[in-house]
Design an enzyme around this catalytic site. Sequence first.
Site, PDB file in Angstrom:
ATOM      1  N   SER A 100     -46.820  89.073  58.822  1.00 47.07           N
ATOM      2  CA  SER A 100     -46.457  87.578  57.731  1.00 47.07           C
ATOM      3  C   SER A 100     -45.391  86.314  58.314  1.00 47.07           C
ATOM      4  CB  SER A 100     -45.748  88.303  56.589  1.00 47.07           C
ATOM      5  OG  SER A 100     -45.517  87.147  55.846  1.00 47.07           O
TER       6      SER A 100
ATOM      7  N   GLU B 297     -43.782  85.007  57.070  1.00 44.94           N
ATOM      8  CA  GLU B 297     -42.529  85.516  56.323  1.00 44.94           C
ATOM      9  C   GLU B 297     -41.430  85.888  57.045  1.00 44.94           C
ATOM     10  OE1 GLU B 297     -41.680  84.838  52.859  1.00 44.94           O
ATOM     11  OE2 GLU B 297     -43.777  83.321  51.945  1.00 44.94           O
TER      12      GLU B 297
ATOM     13  N   TYR C  92     -39.323  91.242  51.513  1.00 45.44           N
ATOM     14  CA  TYR C  92     -40.391  90.762  51.405  1.00 45.44           C
ATOM     15  C   TYR C  92     -40.725  90.819  53.410  1.00 45.44           C
ATOM     16  CZ  TYR C  92     -45.499  89.939  52.858  1.00 45.44           C
ATOM     17  OH  TYR C  92     -46.305  90.386  53.742  1.00 45.44           O
TER      18      TYR C  92
ATOM     19  N   HIS D   9     -54.045  83.522  53.924  1.00 41.90           N
ATOM     20  CA  HIS D   9     -55.463  83.489  54.429  1.00 41.90           C
ATOM     21  C   HIS D   9     -55.655  84.023  52.926  1.00 41.90           C
ATOM     22  CE1 HIS D   9     -53.203  86.695  55.961  1.00 41.90           C
ATOM     23  NE2 HIS D   9     -54.451  87.669  55.175  1.00 41.90           N
TER      24      HIS D   9
END
Length: 315
Positions: free
Chosen positions: A120, A122, A144, A173
């Site tokens: 990710s 992130e 996360y 997405h």
Amino acid sequence: MTRALITGVTGQDGSYLAELLLAQGYEVHGVTRDAGEVVTPGVIAHELDLSTDSAIGGLITELQPREIYNLAALSSVFQSWQNPTLTARLNGAVVAEMLAAVKTIHDQGDVDIRFVQASSAEIFGTPTDSPQHEGTPVRPTSPYGAAKAYAHGLVGAYRTAGVAASSLILYNHESPRRPETFVTRKITAAAARISRGLQDTLELGNMDARRDWGWAPDYADALVRAAQHPDADDFVIATGISHSVRDFVAAAFERAGVEDWADRVTVADSLLRTGDAALQRGDASKAQQILGWTPTVEFDEIVAAMVDHDLALLT
């Protein structure tokens, strides 16, 4: 017939990925949390709660699939703050168990397994680089992101040890299959209901946050391309174009036929996320050059498809 195993097979990405692999003639196995989950027709389901059960390594040993796609995760940054331990388990420790099983099979010389991790954006936290690329420093700012960063690092470590493991750093997405727990689907569903007089207002957090939004089936295609490529590696998967949440709201309400949307949307401090990056935008040039991957659906088309789907649900 090539055998593939997908964790997170019932989610948005898992369903598109399963359909793509089945269309290519694969034997597709999928991990489900419970027997009541809806699985893509043709997928062979294996019930396994990854949050509590450590049997995923045994399942890999039993099936010995040629390709493994790990999409299972606690997928909300907000929820990761509420339950960091579960996040560490699902987004990190499970990946360690899977890779350990793959390495054991690899070392025995039985099957050449291709492992693909859904990472990710992130993992970059609040990056100083824009756009971000495979060499951007990994500095997560949420549980996360930290758990995904651990998994991303594991993939690199096992690849160094000879395992054909790739990590795809997926930017946002979307599709009509997104659940309403995600802000994008929350927006499109609300726009549809407001247009029909079934809802009065929409409450959101940071409207100025900018994200790189792509089309989910394109990202499933990238996962398969990485698995089928001879050389495992890390790849950023993104469109290279960012839009604000406000842009998303405006496009959704316009598609739904609501002109005075500004009067319908309120900002709640309770929905602001700690450590939220102001801007995420990815550079997918490496994936384009090596995997031949390019995004096929533009931002306005993505929003329109989601709104149209939500309007159809109300008829």
